[in-house]
Design a protein around this motif. Structure first.
Motif, PDB file in Angstrom:
ATOM      1  N   ILE A 140       0.839  -1.203   0.000  1.00 41.07           N
ATOM      2  CA  ILE A 140       0.000   0.000   0.000  1.00 41.07           C
ATOM      3  C   ILE A 140       0.877   1.257   0.000  1.00 41.07           C
ATOM      4  CG2 ILE A 140      -1.654   1.327   1.378  1.00 41.07           C
ATOM      5  CD1 ILE A 140      -2.773  -1.422   2.301  1.00 41.07           C
ATOM      6  N   LYS A 141       1.932   1.233   0.769  1.00 41.49           N
ATOM      7  CA  LYS A 141       2.856   2.370   0.808  1.00 41.49           C
ATOM      8  C   LYS A 141       3.468   2.612  -0.566  1.00 41.49           C
ATOM      9  CE  LYS A 141       7.052   3.948   3.179  1.00 41.49           C
ATOM     10  NZ  LYS A 141       8.053   3.611   4.237  1.00 41.49           N
ATOM     11  N   ASN A 142       3.875   1.542  -1.243  1.00 40.46           N
ATOM     12  CA  ASN A 142       4.449   1.685  -2.583  1.00 40.46           C
ATOM     13  C   ASN A 142       3.415   2.221  -3.572  1.00 40.46           C
ATOM     14  OD1 ASN A 142       6.980   0.809  -1.818  1.00 40.46           O
ATOM     15  ND2 ASN A 142       6.611  -1.326  -2.378  1.00 40.46           N
ATOM     16  N   ARG A 143       2.173   1.784  -3.432  1.00 43.52           N
ATOM     17  CA  ARG A 143       1.107   2.305  -4.288  1.00 43.52           C
ATOM     18  C   ARG A 143       0.938   3.811  -4.093  1.00 43.52           C
ATOM     19  NH1 ARG A 143      -4.222  -1.524  -4.447  1.00 43.52           N
ATOM     20  NH2 ARG A 143      -3.266  -3.493  -5.064  1.00 43.52           N
ATOM     21  N   LEU A 144       0.973   4.239  -2.840  1.00 47.22           N
ATOM     22  CA  LEU A 144       0.813   5.653  -2.538  1.00 47.22           C
ATOM     23  C   LEU A 144       1.951   6.468  -3.146  1.00 47.22           C
ATOM     24  CD1 LEU A 144      -0.622   7.969  -1.078  1.00 47.22           C
ATOM     25  CD2 LEU A 144       0.617   7.337   1.006  1.00 47.22           C
ATOM     26  N   LEU A 145       3.148   5.935  -3.147  1.00 48.39           N
ATOM     27  CA  LEU A 145       4.307   6.659  -3.655  1.00 48.39           C
ATOM     28  C   LEU A 145       4.423   6.610  -5.176  1.00 48.39           C
ATOM     29  CD1 LEU A 145       6.960   5.600  -0.985  1.00 48.39           C
ATOM     30  CD2 LEU A 145       5.864   7.831  -1.218  1.00 48.39           C
ATOM     31  N   HIS A 146       3.721   5.684  -5.819  1.00 52.38           N
ATOM     32  CA  HIS A 146       3.776   5.558  -7.276  1.00 52.38           C
ATOM     33  C   HIS A 146       2.615   6.350  -7.880  1.00 52.38           C
ATOM     34  CE1 HIS A 146       4.950   2.693 -10.800  1.00 52.38           C
ATOM     35  NE2 HIS A 146       5.086   3.969 -11.100  1.00 52.38           N
ATOM     36  N   VAL A 147       2.781   7.653  -7.952  1.00 52.44           N
ATOM     37  CA  VAL A 147       1.710   8.589  -8.305  1.00 52.44           C
ATOM     38  C   VAL A 147       1.117   8.299  -9.676  1.00 52.44           C
ATOM     39  CG1 VAL A 147       1.223  11.015  -8.796  1.00 52.44           C
ATOM     40  CG2 VAL A 147       2.609  10.389  -6.805  1.00 52.44           C
ATOM     41  N   ASN A 148       1.934   7.889 -10.626  1.00 50.17           N
ATOM     42  CA  ASN A 148       1.426   7.676 -11.983  1.00 50.17           C
ATOM     43  C   ASN A 148       0.361   6.586 -12.059  1.00 50.17           C
ATOM     44  OD1 ASN A 148       3.009   9.672 -13.171  1.00 50.17           O
ATOM     45  ND2 ASN A 148       4.729   8.283 -13.490  1.00 50.17           N
ATOM     46  N   ASN A 149       0.287   5.755 -11.033  1.00 50.17           N
ATOM     47  CA  ASN A 149      -0.737   4.700 -11.020  1.00 50.17           C
ATOM     48  C   ASN A 149      -1.999   5.106 -10.263  1.00 50.17           C
ATOM     49  OD1 ASN A 149       0.712   2.923 -12.570  1.00 50.17           O
ATOM     50  ND2 ASN A 149       1.505   1.726 -10.850  1.00 50.17           N
ATOM     51  N   TRP A 150      -2.022   6.295  -9.688  1.00 46.24           N
ATOM     52  CA  TRP A 150      -3.213   6.709  -8.938  1.00 46.24           C
ATOM     53  C   TRP A 150      -4.460   6.691  -9.807  1.00 46.24           C
ATOM     54  CZ3 TRP A 150      -1.799  11.583  -5.522  1.00 46.24           C
ATOM     55  CH2 TRP A 150      -0.886  11.182  -4.528  1.00 46.24           C
TER      56      TRP A 150
ATOM     57  N   TRP B  62     -10.730  11.836  -3.695  1.00 43.10           N
ATOM     58  CA  TRP B  62      -9.799  11.358  -2.678  1.00 43.10           C
ATOM     59  C   TRP B  62     -10.306  10.088  -2.008  1.00 43.10           C
ATOM     60  CZ3 TRP B  62      -5.720  13.165  -4.263  1.00 43.10           C
ATOM     61  CH2 TRP B  62      -5.473  14.514  -4.510  1.00 43.10           C
ATOM     62  N   LYS B  63     -11.621  10.006  -1.788  1.00 45.62           N
ATOM     63  CA  LYS B  63     -12.179   8.791  -1.197  1.00 45.62           C
ATOM     64  C   LYS B  63     -11.973   7.604  -2.129  1.00 45.62           C
ATOM     65  CE  LYS B  63     -14.563   6.507   1.932  1.00 45.62           C
ATOM     66  NZ  LYS B  63     -14.023   6.287   3.289  1.00 45.62           N
ATOM     67  N   SER B  64     -12.220   7.804  -3.414  1.00 43.28           N
ATOM     68  CA  SER B  64     -12.023   6.746  -4.399  1.00 43.28           C
ATOM     69  C   SER B  64     -10.562   6.317  -4.437  1.00 43.28           C
ATOM     70  CB  SER B  64     -12.471   7.247  -5.778  1.00 43.28           C
ATOM     71  OG  SER B  64     -12.195   6.293  -6.782  1.00 43.28           O
ATOM     72  N   LEU B  65      -9.653   7.297  -4.392  1.00 46.37           N
ATOM     73  CA  LEU B  65      -8.226   6.977  -4.412  1.00 46.37           C
ATOM     74  C   LEU B  65      -7.823   6.196  -3.169  1.00 46.37           C
ATOM     75  CD1 LEU B  65      -5.383   7.202  -5.563  1.00 46.37           C
ATOM     76  CD2 LEU B  65      -5.198   9.465  -4.492  1.00 46.37           C
ATOM     77  N   ALA B  66      -8.250   6.660  -1.998  1.00 41.76           N
ATOM     78  CA  ALA B  66      -7.880   5.982  -0.748  1.00 41.76           C
ATOM     79  C   ALA B  66      -8.394   4.547  -0.723  1.00 41.76           C
ATOM     80  CB  ALA B  66      -8.422   6.760   0.448  1.00 41.76           C
ATOM     81  N   GLU B  67      -9.652   4.350  -1.107  1.00 40.27           N
ATOM     82  CA  GLU B  67     -10.218   3.003  -1.111  1.00 40.27           C
ATOM     83  C   GLU B  67      -9.491   2.120  -2.114  1.00 40.27           C
ATOM     84  OE1 GLU B  67     -12.420   1.764   0.856  1.00 40.27           O
ATOM     85  OE2 GLU B  67     -13.213   3.544   1.866  1.00 40.27           O
ATOM     86  N   GLY B  68      -9.140   2.700  -3.268  1.00 41.96           N
ATOM     87  CA  GLY B  68      -8.411   1.916  -4.261  1.00 41.96           C
ATOM     88  C   GLY B  68      -7.019   1.528  -3.810  1.00 41.96           C
ATOM     89  N   LEU B  69      -6.326   2.441  -3.146  1.00 41.41           N
ATOM     90  CA  LEU B  69      -4.977   2.149  -2.646  1.00 41.41           C
ATOM     91  C   LEU B  69      -4.996   1.057  -1.590  1.00 41.41           C
ATOM     92  CD1 LEU B  69      -3.602   5.791  -2.361  1.00 41.41           C
ATOM     93  CD2 LEU B  69      -2.783   4.046  -3.944  1.00 41.41           C
ATOM     94  N   LEU B  70      -6.031   1.050  -0.753  1.00 39.93           N
ATOM     95  CA  LEU B  70      -6.120   0.055   0.317  1.00 39.93           C
ATOM     96  C   LEU B  70      -6.618  -1.302  -0.173  1.00 39.93           C
ATOM     97  CD1 LEU B  70      -7.589   2.130   3.310  1.00 39.93           C
ATOM     98  CD2 LEU B  70      -5.232   1.334   3.009  1.00 39.93           C
ATOM     99  N   ASN B  71      -7.220  -1.344  -1.344  1.00 40.87           N
ATOM    100  CA  ASN B  71      -7.770  -2.600  -1.868  1.00 40.87           C
ATOM    101  C   ASN B  71      -6.638  -3.420  -2.498  1.00 40.87           C
ATOM    102  OD1 ASN B  71      -9.432  -4.635  -2.764  1.00 40.87           O
ATOM    103  ND2 ASN B  71     -10.228  -3.473  -4.515  1.00 40.87           N
TER     104      ASN B  71
END
Length: 211
Positions: free
Chosen positions: A47-57, A200-209
């Motif tokens: 999840i941390k790596n997903r958050l740091l890889h902005v191009n995949n947001w 932001w809610k969509s992004l957060a839920e997607g990052l945690l999934n």
């Protein structure tokens, strides 16, 4: 997490969020239970790596179809990880294409690992910025430079949390062209009506999934 869970976030992390002084503020909370994870260390790292890889947001903020493109300090596209001082250009794809509106720009004002104080934690703060490819410092965003979005990722014994905190959000009217002022009013109005929260809610839920 619910809106009243602000005070459950460790104080060391809450201190990273700017004080609300003017305009609008928002808080978006998401979490997953560690008992749902086979290996919590690996899941948190993912999840941390997903958050740091902005191009995949873009893959995770699917409800708003928003584009996120990481730029280095010179404004060139970067395939790397988010880095303090880098820029991100953002476009609400459908809305801004309809309005023929250019990208909005933010810069990564803070990127801090708080592992020494709170266990595993990462704080990333974004602030409206100028287009690094253009001369001058005029803010290319529908909010003023005082606005911020602070991402807080951390975990405790039971959950992994990701919250996003908007502060001091005001429409950016300090621009050089009337058309740009109208554009900012339009986009900020849609943001204030909830599109930015949905993003932001969509992004957060997607990052945690992680599954």
């Amino acid at each position: 997490m619910k809106q009243d869970d602000w005070h459950t976030i460790p104080i060391e992390l809450r201190k990273r969020v700017p004080e609300q002084r003017i305009g609008r503020c928002t808080d978006t909370y998401s979490s997953i239970k560690i008992e749902e994870c086979n290996t919590s260390d690996a899941v948190y790292a993912s999840i941390k790596n997903r958050l740091l890889h902005v191009n995949n947001w873009t893959l995770y903020a699917h409800l708003t179809n928003t584009e996120f493109i990481l730029l280095d300090k010179n404004g060139n596209s970067s395939d790397g990880w988010a880095t303090e001082g880098f820029f991100i250009k953002i476009r609400f794809s459908k809305l801004q294409k309809i309005l023929f509106a250019p990208y909005d720009f933010v810069h990564i004002a803070q990127l801090v690992n708080e592992s020494k104080m709170v266990g595993d934690a990462l704080v990333m703060q974004l602030r409206p910025a100028h287009n690094p490819k253009k001369k001058g410092n005029e803010i290319d965003h529908f909010f003023t430079s005082e606005a911020s979005n602070t991402f807080i990722l951390y975990r405790d014994a039971t959950k992994i949390y990701l919250s996003i905190h908007g502060r001091n959000e005001q429409i950016n009217l300090n621009v050089s062209h009337v058309a740009k002022k109208i554009r900012n009013i339009t986009l900020a109005t849609f943001g204030i009506l909830g599109i930015s929260n949905l993003q932001w809610k969509s992004l957060a839920e997607g990052l945690l999934n992680y599954k």
